[in-house]
Scaffold this active site. Structure first.
Site, PDB file in Angstrom:
ATOM      1  N   ASP A  29     -28.598 -78.529 -21.077  1.00 13.44           N
ATOM      2  CA  ASP A  29     -29.461 -79.604 -20.567  1.00 13.44           C
ATOM      3  C   ASP A  29     -30.622 -79.917 -21.513  1.00 13.44           C
ATOM      4  O   ASP A  29     -30.967 -81.080 -21.711  1.00 13.44           O
ATOM      5  CB  ASP A  29     -29.955 -79.309 -19.136  1.00 13.44           C
ATOM      6  CG  ASP A  29     -30.720 -78.009 -18.990  1.00 13.44           C
ATOM      7  OD1 ASP A  29     -30.661 -77.174 -19.923  1.00 13.44           O
ATOM      8  OD2 ASP A  29     -31.385 -77.817 -17.953  1.00 13.44           O
ATOM      9  N   GLU A  48     -21.623 -70.421 -29.285  1.00 12.22           N
ATOM     10  CA  GLU A  48     -22.510 -70.851 -30.361  1.00 12.22           C
ATOM     11  C   GLU A  48     -22.330 -70.055 -31.647  1.00 12.22           C
ATOM     12  O   GLU A  48     -22.540 -70.581 -32.743  1.00 12.22           O
ATOM     13  CB  GLU A  48     -23.977 -70.782 -29.916  1.00 12.22           C
ATOM     14  CG  GLU A  48     -24.361 -71.836 -28.889  1.00 12.22           C
ATOM     15  CD  GLU A  48     -24.040 -71.442 -27.453  1.00 12.22           C
ATOM     16  OE1 GLU A  48     -23.367 -70.399 -27.227  1.00 12.22           O
ATOM     17  OE2 GLU A  48     -24.469 -72.174 -26.542  1.00 12.22           O
ATOM     18  N   HIS A  56     -35.691 -72.231 -16.848  1.00 10.87           N
ATOM     19  CA  HIS A  56     -34.516 -71.458 -17.285  1.00 10.87           C
ATOM     20  C   HIS A  56     -34.416 -71.420 -18.820  1.00 10.87           C
ATOM     21  O   HIS A  56     -34.965 -72.270 -19.514  1.00 10.87           O
ATOM     22  CB  HIS A  56     -33.234 -72.040 -16.682  1.00 10.87           C
ATOM     23  CG  HIS A  56     -32.975 -73.472 -17.046  1.00 10.87           C
ATOM     24  ND1 HIS A  56     -33.662 -74.530 -16.498  1.00 10.87           N
ATOM     25  CD2 HIS A  56     -32.092 -74.021 -17.908  1.00 10.87           C
ATOM     26  CE1 HIS A  56     -33.201 -75.658 -16.997  1.00 10.87           C
ATOM     27  NE2 HIS A  56     -32.265 -75.389 -17.853  1.00 10.87           N
ATOM     28  N   HIS A  57     -33.714 -70.419 -19.310  1.00 12.12           N
ATOM     29  CA  HIS A  57     -33.524 -70.151 -20.745  1.00 12.12           C
ATOM     30  C   HIS A  57     -34.815 -69.705 -21.445  1.00 12.12           C
ATOM     31  O   HIS A  57     -34.867 -69.675 -22.675  1.00 12.12           O
ATOM     32  CB  HIS A  57     -32.958 -71.366 -21.516  1.00 12.12           C
ATOM     33  CG  HIS A  57     -31.677 -71.905 -20.977  1.00 12.12           C
ATOM     34  ND1 HIS A  57     -30.842 -71.206 -20.140  1.00 12.12           N
ATOM     35  CD2 HIS A  57     -31.061 -73.112 -21.184  1.00 12.12           C
ATOM     36  CE1 HIS A  57     -29.771 -71.947 -19.846  1.00 12.12           C
ATOM     37  NE2 HIS A  57     -29.897 -73.108 -20.452  1.00 12.12           N
ATOM     38  N   GLY A  97     -20.566 -60.640 -44.727  1.00 10.81           N
ATOM     39  CA  GLY A  97     -19.474 -59.763 -44.285  1.00 10.81           C
ATOM     40  C   GLY A  97     -19.407 -59.495 -42.796  1.00 10.81           C
ATOM     41  O   GLY A  97     -19.110 -58.378 -42.382  1.00 10.81           O
ATOM     42  N   ASP A 132      -6.790 -57.560 -37.282  1.00 15.69           N
ATOM     43  CA  ASP A 132      -6.777 -57.581 -35.810  1.00 15.69           C
ATOM     44  C   ASP A 132      -8.170 -57.293 -35.234  1.00 15.69           C
ATOM     45  O   ASP A 132      -8.617 -57.943 -34.277  1.00 15.69           O
ATOM     46  CB  ASP A 132      -5.739 -56.595 -35.255  1.00 15.69           C
ATOM     47  CG  ASP A 132      -5.777 -55.204 -35.889  1.00 15.69           C
ATOM     48  OD1 ASP A 132      -6.600 -54.969 -36.801  1.00 15.69           O
ATOM     49  OD2 ASP A 132      -4.965 -54.344 -35.479  1.00 15.69           O
ATOM     50  N   ASN A 144      -2.809 -53.877 -37.620  1.00 18.44           N
ATOM     51  CA  ASN A 144      -2.644 -52.499 -38.111  1.00 18.44           C
ATOM     52  C   ASN A 144      -3.343 -51.518 -37.163  1.00 18.44           C
ATOM     53  O   ASN A 144      -3.821 -50.473 -37.578  1.00 18.44           O
ATOM     54  CB  ASN A 144      -3.131 -52.356 -39.558  1.00 18.44           C
ATOM     55  CG  ASN A 144      -4.577 -52.808 -39.717  1.00 18.44           C
ATOM     56  OD1 ASN A 144      -5.275 -53.016 -38.720  1.00 18.44           O
ATOM     57  ND2 ASN A 144      -5.034 -52.944 -40.944  1.00 18.44           N
ATOM     58  N   GLY A 196      -6.211 -51.368 -35.584  1.00 14.78           N
ATOM     59  CA  GLY A 196      -7.606 -50.926 -35.666  1.00 14.78           C
ATOM     60  C   GLY A 196      -8.327 -51.326 -36.925  1.00 14.78           C
ATOM     61  O   GLY A 196      -7.879 -52.183 -37.694  1.00 14.78           O
ATOM     62  N   GLU A 253     -12.596 -49.335 -42.124  1.00 19.07           N
ATOM     63  CA  GLU A 253     -13.522 -48.293 -41.683  1.00 19.07           C
ATOM     64  C   GLU A 253     -12.859 -46.917 -41.703  1.00 19.07           C
ATOM     65  O   GLU A 253     -13.496 -45.920 -42.030  1.00 19.07           O
ATOM     66  CB  GLU A 253     -14.029 -48.616 -40.288  1.00 19.07           C
ATOM     67  CG  GLU A 253     -14.703 -49.971 -40.222  1.00 19.07           C
ATOM     68  CD  GLU A 253     -15.991 -49.957 -39.447  1.00 19.07           C
ATOM     69  OE1 GLU A 253     -16.959 -50.519 -39.948  1.00 19.07           O
ATOM     70  OE2 GLU A 253     -16.007 -49.378 -38.338  1.00 19.07           O
TER      71      GLU A 253
END
Ligand SMILES: Cc1ncc(C[n+]2csc(CCOP(=O)(O)OP(=O)(O)O)c2C)c(N)n1
Ligand SMILES: [Mg+2]
Length: 548
Positions: free
Chosen positions: A27, A50, A113-114, A404, A431, A458, A460, A464
């Site tokens: 709004d 967003e 609001h917000h 990244g 994934d 793969n 996961g 990492e």
């Protein structure tokens, strides 16, 4: 009739090439949303959230040079902030348009609001400031000159700007006239000095090469860069972030330079040169093979965004574009060099029911690419593999190398496709990354866009697993999704979808994807530890550094 505040801003944004604004309405931002939808030369591009809208504006801006995202107050703008920060890190001038409560509400410190319910209305503007190069709250009195200032800042720094519109002001007419946009130039004496010094340096060199970097693309200096390379005859390599700023099929291209991690011949050549000219090249960790690139400052000419350094001496107040243009006039052929041959990823291995290994996957992906493709490669092991594929003529490799953030690539691919609907968009994502922003694929069919999407399943967070202490630790596992079923549920009805877990299935799927003029979505299933060579090297290098 005089334009309103928002009409004025939109007309200036159109002047500089923005015809699409990504966002989610609200709004407080209705006056902006309405003005965009009512403008026949502008398009409102609705996104699922967003953050995705900011990433889409990032992708759009990589292709078009400039982009815009529009959000509502507080809830919307904060959600976009991580994406805007990414645009800042990656030198992308994204205009963040934010709808604010009315000025009268703000002055009354009303609990609307917000807001945080504390009557403070400047907080979110202040939160944005570190990730933009300039900001303004626009009023009928200041909009004419603030708009020019923000455009000038965004284009000079190639960074995002923040423009907030109090809802009651957005529709009011301007009360001040137009201002000319300031255009910055180099200091002419310094420019001449720098040009002569570079030419002299090159004359005394037996061997030299160029490392064009990301700012060449951001400043749209590809033709000047190409002219310099062709006039001088110098070979060039690129680092990860600068991949495809120049055509990788160019005869002077010698391959990817990634410090000690990859391509030893390119490294030996570059580091052995008497002079290395970097142009808009950022020496970040992932751009330098985890800081293993060794460029001797005494033999380096660094043409940076707004200054130049020659053998360690810095010349301020010279612009990258002016230096390239001046050099193109002065440069003559430097010599004939014997350069390394560009490496390729080789021939794909495996067939039939063979599992998909790295040697099966990456060369197949490389062969799938066509001239003029836009490849959007997500952070993770897949982009680290594809980064070493030699790209076809005029194809672009887009990757968020410095910031990244996983999740970036899917909406960024959408933004790139909006910016260049006639080019083929190829998205490659892991994934884990895909799970952050998966729903944005639903936007492609809304606009009749037909990408090719690969999701590497793969099981996961492989990169990492390679970097952390215990690869099997719980935090690297993710929820098992049935990826190939998502396009249907998300409204991509006539797309070709496939799940490929063997080389034979992958070959068939790639063939279909190459043939269809509809969208394609291929889930590629591998073992959890099928890793591209760079990701393995990075794992070894960083673990060794952590141990030392
Ligand atoms: C927003 C964000 N959160 C967390 C990270 C840390 N991170 C980097 S790569 C990665 C895993 C990527 O996994 P996936 O997309 O499956 O790719 P793979 O390495 O398995 O090929 C994570 C969690 C990040 N870069 N960005
Ligand atoms: Mg993964």
């Amino acid at each position: 009739m005089s334009k309103t505040v928002i009409e004025h801003v939109l007309s200036r944004l159109k002047d500089i090439g923005i015809t699409d604004v990504f966002g989610v309405p609200g709004d407080f931002s209705f006056p902006i949303n309405d003005a965009i939808c009512l403008d026949p030369q502008m398009r409102w591009i609705g996104c699922c959230n967003e953050l995705n809208a900011a990433y889409a504006a990032d992708g759009y801006s990589r292709v078009k040079g400039i982009g815009a995202v529009c959000t509502t107050y507080g809830v919307g703008e904060l959600s976009a902030l991580a994406g805007v920060a990414g645009a800042y890190a990656e030198y992308l001038p994204v205009f963040h348009l934010v709808g604010m409560p009315k000025k009268s509400t703000q002055v009354a410190r009303a609990l609307v609001h917000h807001t945080l319910g504390n009557g403070e209305y400047d907080l979110f503007h202040r939160m944005s400031q570190p990730v933009v190069c300039a900001s303004a709250i626009l009023t009928p009195q200041n909009v004419a000159f603030e708009t020019e200032r923000l455009i000038a800042e965004a284009l000079y720094h190639r960074r995002p700007v923040y423009m907030a519109f109090p809802a009651d002001f957005a529709g009011q007419p301007l009360t001040s006239g137009a201002y000319p946009i300031p255009v910055p130039h180099s200091d002419l004496c310094t420019l001449t000095e720098v040009t002569e010094a570079i030419v002299a340096h090159l004359k005394s060199a037996r061997t030299a090469c160029v490392l064009p970097g990301i700012l060449v693309a951001r400043e749209k200096l590809q033709s000047q860069m190409k002219a310099f390379i062709e006039d001088s005859g110098l070979p060039f390599a690129t680092m990860f972030m600068g991949k495809t700023v120049l055509d990788e099929q160019h005869p002077n291209y010698i391959g990817m330079y990634d410090g000690r991690l990859m391509s030893p011949e390119v490294r030996a050549y570059v580091e052995g040169c008497d002079v290395v000219i970097t142009v808009g090249t950022l020496l970040t960790d992932f751009n330098t093979g985890a800081f293993t690139a060794q460029l001797d400052p005494a033999r380096t000419v660094a043409i940076r965004h707004h200054n130049v350094s020659i053998a360690g001496k810095v010349y301020a107040n010279v612009e990258i574009g002016d230096v390239l243009t001046a050099l193109a006039v002065r440069i003559s052929r430097v010599g004939n060099f014997s350069t390394p041959k560009v490496e390729s990823l080789g021939f794909p291995v495996g067939s039939g029911s063979d599992p998909i290994t790295a040697d099966a996957l990456y060369p197949r992906w490389a062969n799938f690419l066509k001239p003029n493709d836009m490849l959007v490669a997500e952070t993770g092991t897949a982009s680290m593999g594809l980064g070493f594929a030699r790209m076809p003529t005029d194809a672009n490799f887009y990757n968020q190398t410095l910031w990244g953030a996983i999740g970036w690539a899917t909406p960024a691919a959408f933004g790139a496709a909006v910016a260049a609907p006639d080019r083929r968009t190829v998205l490659v994502t892991g994934d884990g990354a895909y799970q952050l922003t998966a729903q944005e694929i639903s936007q492609f069919p809304r606009l009749g866009l037909n990408p090719v999407i690969f999701v590497l399943n793969n099981s996961g967070y492989l990169i990492e697993r390679l970097l952390c202490k215990d690869p099997n630790i719980d935090y690297n596992d993710i929820a098992p999704w049935r990826y190939a079923e998502l396009p249907h549920a998300l409204g991509c009805d006539d797309w070709f979808t496939a799940r490929a877990a063997t080389c034979g299935e992958l070959d068939k799927a790639l063939e279909r994807a190459a043939e269809t003029d509809k969208g394609s979505y291929i889930e590629v299933v591998t073992d959890a530890y099928v890793a591209s060579p760079l990701s393995l090297k990075l794992g070894e290098t960083l673990s060794a550094l952590n141990r030392s």
